[in-house]
Design a protein around this motif. Structure first.
Motif, PDB file in Angstrom:
ATOM      1  N   ASN A  63      -0.109  12.835  -6.101  1.00 11.95           N
ATOM      2  CA  ASN A  63      -0.076  12.467  -7.478  1.00 11.95           C
ATOM      3  C   ASN A  63      -0.314  10.962  -7.627  1.00 11.95           C
ATOM      4  O   ASN A  63       0.275  10.351  -8.460  1.00 11.95           O
ATOM      5  CB  ASN A  63       1.455  12.797  -8.116  1.00 11.95           C
ATOM      6  CG  ASN A  63       2.541  12.245  -7.401  1.00 11.95           C
ATOM      7  OD1 ASN A  63       2.437  11.616  -6.254  1.00 11.95           O
ATOM      8  ND2 ASN A  63       3.886  12.128  -8.229  1.00 11.95           N
ATOM      9  N   THR A  64      -1.026  10.524  -6.919  1.00 18.16           N
ATOM     10  CA  THR A  64      -1.248   9.055  -6.634  1.00 18.16           C
ATOM     11  C   THR A  64      -2.147   8.631  -8.214  1.00 18.16           C
ATOM     12  O   THR A  64      -1.867   7.552  -8.809  1.00 18.16           O
ATOM     13  CB  THR A  64      -2.206   8.623  -5.843  1.00 18.16           C
ATOM     14  OG1 THR A  64      -1.843   8.864  -4.670  1.00 18.16           O
ATOM     15  CG2 THR A  64      -2.900   7.256  -5.907  1.00 18.16           C
ATOM     16  N   GLU A  65      -2.808   9.341  -8.782  1.00 18.45           N
ATOM     17  CA  GLU A  65      -3.528   9.191  -9.939  1.00 18.45           C
ATOM     18  C   GLU A  65      -2.587   9.069 -11.224  1.00 18.45           C
ATOM     19  O   GLU A  65      -2.601   8.299 -11.888  1.00 18.45           O
ATOM     20  CB  GLU A  65      -4.518  10.305 -10.368  1.00 18.45           C
ATOM     21  CG  GLU A  65      -5.661   9.795 -11.414  1.00 18.45           C
ATOM     22  CD  GLU A  65      -6.800  10.589 -11.617  1.00 18.45           C
ATOM     23  OE1 GLU A  65      -7.715  10.225 -12.394  1.00 18.45           O
ATOM     24  OE2 GLU A  65      -6.934  11.646 -10.939  1.00 18.45           O
ATOM     25  N   TYR A 118       0.947  -1.234  -0.064  1.00 16.50           N
ATOM     26  CA  TYR A 118      -0.029   0.144   0.039  1.00 16.50           C
ATOM     27  C   TYR A 118       0.921   1.211  -0.030  1.00 16.50           C
ATOM     28  O   TYR A 118       1.811   1.285   0.899  1.00 16.50           O
ATOM     29  CB  TYR A 118      -1.075  -0.161   1.323  1.00 16.50           C
ATOM     30  CG  TYR A 118      -2.267   1.107   1.208  1.00 16.50           C
ATOM     31  CD1 TYR A 118      -3.403   0.251   0.793  1.00 16.50           C
ATOM     32  CD2 TYR A 118      -2.030   2.038   1.023  1.00 16.50           C
ATOM     33  CE1 TYR A 118      -4.424   0.817   0.515  1.00 16.50           C
ATOM     34  CE2 TYR A 118      -3.171   2.838   0.705  1.00 16.50           C
ATOM     35  CZ  TYR A 118      -4.382   2.370   0.692  1.00 16.50           C
ATOM     36  OH  TYR A 118      -5.714   2.858   0.363  1.00 16.50           O
ATOM     37  N   LEU A 119       0.945   2.054  -1.005  1.00 12.34           N
ATOM     38  CA  LEU A 119       1.524   3.124  -1.349  1.00 12.34           C
ATOM     39  C   LEU A 119       1.083   4.470  -0.997  1.00 12.34           C
ATOM     40  O   LEU A 119      -0.185   4.484  -1.021  1.00 12.34           O
ATOM     41  CB  LEU A 119       2.005   3.240  -2.756  1.00 12.34           C
ATOM     42  CG  LEU A 119       2.726   1.831  -3.278  1.00 12.34           C
ATOM     43  CD1 LEU A 119       3.031   2.209  -4.738  1.00 12.34           C
ATOM     44  CD2 LEU A 119       3.880   1.508  -2.527  1.00 12.34           C
ATOM     45  N   ASN A 120       1.852   5.257  -0.245  1.00 18.47           N
ATOM     46  CA  ASN A 120       1.137   6.618  -0.217  1.00 18.47           C
ATOM     47  C   ASN A 120       1.947   7.878  -0.980  1.00 18.47           C
ATOM     48  O   ASN A 120       3.343   7.547  -1.315  1.00 18.47           O
ATOM     49  CB  ASN A 120       1.267   7.215   1.289  1.00 18.47           C
ATOM     50  CG  ASN A 120       0.845   6.423   2.271  1.00 18.47           C
ATOM     51  OD1 ASN A 120      -0.379   6.207   2.292  1.00 18.47           O
ATOM     52  ND2 ASN A 120       1.417   5.864   3.362  1.00 18.47           N
ATOM     53  N   THR A 160      -2.914   5.830  -1.859  1.00 15.66           N
ATOM     54  CA  THR A 160      -3.623   6.821  -1.434  1.00 15.66           C
ATOM     55  C   THR A 160      -3.015   8.104  -1.665  1.00 15.66           C
ATOM     56  O   THR A 160      -1.790   8.095  -1.558  1.00 15.66           O
ATOM     57  CB  THR A 160      -4.354   6.875  -0.018  1.00 15.66           C
ATOM     58  OG1 THR A 160      -5.243   7.843   0.301  1.00 15.66           O
ATOM     59  CG2 THR A 160      -2.845   6.855   0.764  1.00 15.66           C
ATOM     60  N   ASP A 161      -3.543   9.411  -1.693  1.00 14.86           N
ATOM     61  CA  ASP A 161      -2.940  10.520  -1.352  1.00 14.86           C
ATOM     62  C   ASP A 161      -2.789  10.777  -0.108  1.00 14.86           C
ATOM     63  O   ASP A 161      -3.780  11.069   0.489  1.00 14.86           O
ATOM     64  CB  ASP A 161      -3.592  11.757  -2.398  1.00 14.86           C
ATOM     65  CG  ASP A 161      -3.425  11.609  -3.719  1.00 14.86           C
ATOM     66  OD1 ASP A 161      -2.254  11.399  -4.279  1.00 14.86           O
ATOM     67  OD2 ASP A 161      -4.477  11.709  -4.693  1.00 14.86           O
ATOM     68  N   ALA A 217      -9.288  22.076  -2.957  1.00 18.11           N
ATOM     69  CA  ALA A 217      -8.235  21.701  -3.909  1.00 18.11           C
ATOM     70  C   ALA A 217      -7.722  20.092  -3.674  1.00 18.11           C
ATOM     71  O   ALA A 217      -7.448  19.546  -4.463  1.00 18.11           O
ATOM     72  CB  ALA A 217      -6.869  22.382  -3.545  1.00 18.11           C
ATOM     73  N   ASP A 218      -8.319  19.673  -2.661  1.00 15.90           N
ATOM     74  CA  ASP A 218      -8.054  18.242  -2.421  1.00 15.90           C
ATOM     75  C   ASP A 218      -9.254  17.147  -2.529  1.00 15.90           C
ATOM     76  O   ASP A 218      -9.002  15.898  -2.482  1.00 15.90           O
ATOM     77  CB  ASP A 218      -7.584  17.901  -0.929  1.00 15.90           C
ATOM     78  CG  ASP A 218      -6.239  18.593  -0.603  1.00 15.90           C
ATOM     79  OD1 ASP A 218      -5.592  18.489  -1.446  1.00 15.90           O
ATOM     80  OD2 ASP A 218      -6.090  18.704   0.478  1.00 15.90           O
ATOM     81  N   GLN A 219     -10.291  17.601  -2.922  1.00 14.00           N
ATOM     82  CA  GLN A 219     -11.626  17.026  -3.331  1.00 14.00           C
ATOM     83  C   GLN A 219     -11.748  15.542  -3.954  1.00 14.00           C
ATOM     84  O   GLN A 219     -11.885  14.687  -3.987  1.00 14.00           O
ATOM     85  CB  GLN A 219     -12.616  17.673  -3.578  1.00 14.00           C
ATOM     86  CG  GLN A 219     -13.196  18.741  -2.481  1.00 14.00           C
ATOM     87  CD  GLN A 219     -13.948  17.873  -1.399  1.00 14.00           C
ATOM     88  OE1 GLN A 219     -14.802  17.152  -1.838  1.00 14.00           O
ATOM     89  NE2 GLN A 219     -13.914  18.320  -0.208  1.00 14.00           N
TER      90      GLN A 219
END
Length: 142
Positions: A13-15, A7-9, A67-68, A47-49
């Motif tokens: 820029n996750t997308e 599981y990466l954080n 996740t971001d 901005a984070d939505q």
């Protein structure tokens, strides 16, 4: 135990990262959930939505997830805390056993509890500094 998954954080820029991984590994996302779609959406900045709360991509028998990690939610991303090992268990009892074992001498970050997405889930950092997510999802185990 049903499985163990990385599981990466990411720092917003996750997308982009997961579109890259999808181009490398192929396949399709099992799902993408954005922060705006969560019960806590009203606490998230405009901005984070659209940032990614959770994404999953199957890769050769495992699932790469991410996740971001939002600073607006109190997360600080540094090398070393950007990777968790996610344990999928076969029962709540197994989740309790593994979580409590990993928590011995470590630090509970999020106690095991029922979540809004329907899983029994918790997070712990073991005494060696390794970050773990422990989950039992009755829907996926059925």
């Amino acid at each position: 135990m049903a499985g163990i998954h990385p599981y990466l954080n990411f720092n917003g820029n996750t997308e982009e990262a997961f579109n890259f991984y999808k181009s490398v590994f192929g396949g399709a996302f099992l799902g993408i959930q954005r922060y705006k779609d969560t019960p806590e959406a009203n606490k998230i900045s405009a901005a984070d939505q659209d940032k990614i709360m959770h994404v999953a991509l199957p890769v050769k028998g495992t699932i790469l997830m991410a996740t971001d990690a939002l600073e607006s939610m109190g997360h600080t991303l540094t090398m070393g805390n950007n990777i968790h090992l996610s344990l999928d268990t076969d029962s709540e009892e197994e989740a309790d056993q593994l979580f409590n074992g990993l928590a011995a001498g470590g630090q509970v970050k999020m106690p095991l509890n029922k979540t809004f997405w329907g899983a029994y889930f918790g997070m712990v950092t073991d005494k060696f500094g390794v970050h773990w997510m422990v989950s039992y999802d009755e829907k996926q185990s059925a």
